[in-house]
Write a protein that holds these residues in place. Structure first.
Motif, PDB file in Angstrom:
ATOM      1  N   VAL A 110       0.831  -1.209   0.000  1.00 42.08           N
ATOM      2  CA  VAL A 110       0.000   0.000   0.000  1.00 42.08           C
ATOM      3  C   VAL A 110       0.864   1.258   0.000  1.00 42.08           C
ATOM      4  N   LEU A 111       1.942   1.246   0.767  1.00 39.91           N
ATOM      5  CA  LEU A 111       2.760   2.457   0.887  1.00 39.91           C
ATOM      6  C   LEU A 111       3.653   2.720  -0.323  1.00 39.91           C
ATOM      7  N   PHE A 112       4.196   1.657  -0.934  1.00 38.53           N
ATOM      8  CA  PHE A 112       5.221   1.873  -1.955  1.00 38.53           C
ATOM      9  C   PHE A 112       4.895   1.326  -3.338  1.00 38.53           C
ATOM     10  N   VAL A 113       4.198   0.229  -3.416  1.00 35.20           N
ATOM     11  CA  VAL A 113       3.944  -0.389  -4.722  1.00 35.20           C
ATOM     12  C   VAL A 113       2.720   0.224  -5.380  1.00 35.20           C
ATOM     13  N   LEU A 114       1.661   0.391  -4.627  1.00 38.02           N
ATOM     14  CA  LEU A 114       0.422   0.929  -5.192  1.00 38.02           C
ATOM     15  C   LEU A 114       0.599   2.318  -5.815  1.00 38.02           C
ATOM     16  N   PRO A 115       1.314   3.252  -5.177  1.00 32.45           N
ATOM     17  CA  PRO A 115       1.486   4.559  -5.834  1.00 32.45           C
ATOM     18  C   PRO A 115       2.268   4.509  -7.137  1.00 32.45           C
ATOM     19  N   ASP A 116       3.077   3.473  -7.341  1.00 33.71           N
ATOM     20  CA  ASP A 116       3.882   3.339  -8.559  1.00 33.71           C
ATOM     21  C   ASP A 116       3.362   2.187  -9.411  1.00 33.71           C
ATOM     22  N   GLY A 118       2.157   1.778 -12.263  1.00 33.82           N
ATOM     23  CA  GLY A 118       2.362   1.701 -13.702  1.00 33.82           C
ATOM     24  C   GLY A 118       3.661   1.058 -14.128  1.00 33.82           C
ATOM     25  N   SER A 119       4.554   0.748 -13.207  1.00 35.17           N
ATOM     26  CA  SER A 119       5.858   0.225 -13.611  1.00 35.17           C
ATOM     27  C   SER A 119       5.847  -1.299 -13.666  1.00 35.17           C
ATOM     28  N   ASN A 120       6.800  -1.838 -14.399  1.00 38.48           N
ATOM     29  CA  ASN A 120       6.926  -3.290 -14.510  1.00 38.48           C
ATOM     30  C   ASN A 120       7.366  -3.919 -13.195  1.00 38.48           C
ATOM     31  N   THR A 121       8.270  -3.262 -12.482  1.00 45.69           N
ATOM     32  CA  THR A 121       8.741  -3.824 -11.223  1.00 45.69           C
ATOM     33  C   THR A 121       7.639  -3.813 -10.168  1.00 45.69           C
ATOM     34  N   SER A 122       6.697  -2.888 -10.262  1.00 44.81           N
ATOM     35  CA  SER A 122       5.587  -2.903  -9.305  1.00 44.81           C
ATOM     36  C   SER A 122       4.678  -4.100  -9.557  1.00 44.81           C
ATOM     37  N   LEU A 123       4.585  -4.533 -10.805  1.00 48.41           N
ATOM     38  CA  LEU A 123       3.815  -5.745 -11.091  1.00 48.41           C
ATOM     39  C   LEU A 123       4.475  -6.960 -10.447  1.00 48.41           C
ATOM     40  N   VAL A 124       5.784  -7.051 -10.544  1.00 48.65           N
ATOM     41  CA  VAL A 124       6.498  -8.172  -9.932  1.00 48.65           C
ATOM     42  C   VAL A 124       6.359  -8.115  -8.409  1.00 48.65           C
ATOM     43  N   ALA A 125       6.454  -6.928  -7.819  1.00 45.69           N
ATOM     44  CA  ALA A 125       6.277  -6.787  -6.372  1.00 45.69           C
ATOM     45  C   ALA A 125       4.849  -7.128  -5.956  1.00 45.69           C
ATOM     46  N   THR A 126       3.886  -6.813  -6.811  1.00 46.88           N
ATOM     47  CA  THR A 126       2.493  -7.160  -6.526  1.00 46.88           C
ATOM     48  C   THR A 126       2.311  -8.673  -6.536  1.00 46.88           C
ATOM     49  N   VAL A 127       2.928  -9.354  -7.483  1.00 44.42           N
ATOM     50  CA  VAL A 127       2.870 -10.818  -7.520  1.00 44.42           C
ATOM     51  C   VAL A 127       3.486 -11.382  -6.236  1.00 44.42           C
ATOM     52  N   GLY A 128       4.595 -10.822  -5.807  1.00 47.07           N
ATOM     53  CA  GLY A 128       5.230 -11.280  -4.570  1.00 47.07           C
ATOM     54  C   GLY A 128       4.346 -11.075  -3.353  1.00 47.07           C
ATOM     55  N   ALA A 129       3.743  -9.909  -3.252  1.00 48.64           N
ATOM     56  CA  ALA A 129       2.858  -9.636  -2.116  1.00 48.64           C
ATOM     57  C   ALA A 129       1.634 -10.546  -2.146  1.00 48.64           C
ATOM     58  N   ALA A 130       1.051 -10.717  -3.314  1.00 48.99           N
ATOM     59  CA  ALA A 130      -0.133 -11.578  -3.427  1.00 48.99           C
ATOM     60  C   ALA A 130       0.214 -13.017  -3.072  1.00 48.99           C
ATOM     61  N   ALA A 131       1.347 -13.515  -3.540  1.00 49.98           N
ATOM     62  CA  ALA A 131       1.738 -14.892  -3.228  1.00 49.98           C
ATOM     63  C   ALA A 131       1.964 -15.067  -1.727  1.00 49.98           C
ATOM     64  N   GLY A 132       2.588 -14.094  -1.087  1.00 50.85           N
ATOM     65  CA  GLY A 132       2.813 -14.185   0.357  1.00 50.85           C
ATOM     66  C   GLY A 132       1.522 -14.142   1.154  1.00 50.85           C
ATOM     67  N   ILE A 133       0.614 -13.290   0.747  1.00 51.89           N
ATOM     68  CA  ILE A 133      -0.666 -13.184   1.451  1.00 51.89           C
ATOM     69  C   ILE A 133      -1.478 -14.463   1.266  1.00 51.89           C
ATOM     70  N   ILE A 134      -1.487 -15.011   0.056  1.00 56.09           N
ATOM     71  CA  ILE A 134      -2.222 -16.264  -0.188  1.00 56.09           C
ATOM     72  C   ILE A 134      -1.567 -17.414   0.570  1.00 56.09           C
TER      73      ILE A 134
END
Length: 153
Positions: A110-116, A118-134
């Motif tokens: 929420v603090l760092f990935v969501l504001p950015d 549009g970037s490709n690395t934010s997509l990879v970080a989102t996949v990482g966060a989603a995998a950890g939460i699941i």
């Protein structure tokens, strides 16, 4: 004698012979542990990649600083249900540790990935966060029924 003409033949629904295996075995703890381990690994790998890969001449470490360490620590904590016996944790306590890791992920996201976003690395970080939460969500011990009723604080 036998059954009357026109009656169904075969075993009644739900019948299992003594010593026979059920026709369908639901996924047990071993299969759940494999999925948890895969998701926790994906979480750690995607988080490190999302933080370290350069995009437009900069990587996420330039802006997130120590918060990147919080994200990596969150990824490591999602491994707790897989290594609970080595850490001498109950299933429920290991799940609580993994849930804290998932919460750290959610905060970082929420603090760092969501504001950015549009970037490709934010997509990879989102996949990482989603995998950890699941991984934390489906880990064994979430509802083991051994807790006393009422508040646990």
């Amino acid at each position: 004698m036998g059954p009357p003409p026109g009656s169904p033949t075969g075993q009644p629904p739900g019948y299992q012979p003594q010593g026979g295996a059920p026709p369908f075995a639901p996924p047990g703890p071993a299969r759940s542990g494999q999925v948890d381990g895969i998701l926790a690994f994906v979480s750690l790998a995607a988080t490190v990649i999302g933080l370290s890969v350069d995009e437009n001449g900069r990587n996420a470490w330039d802006s997130v600083h120590a918060w990147g360490g919080v994200a990596i620590l969150g990824a490591l904590l999602t491994f707790a249900p897989m290594v609970r016996s080595a850490l001498n944790l109950t299933a429920h306590r290991a799940w609580q540790v993994a849930a804290c890791g998932a919460a750290a992920f959610a905060l970082f996201w929420v603090l760092f990935v969501l504001p950015d976003a549009g970037s490709n690395t934010s997509l990879v970080a989102t996949v990482g966060a989603a995998a950890g939460i699941i991984a934390a969500w489906i880990a064994p011990g979430r509802e083991d029924g051994t807790r006393p009723p009422g508040p646990t604080w």
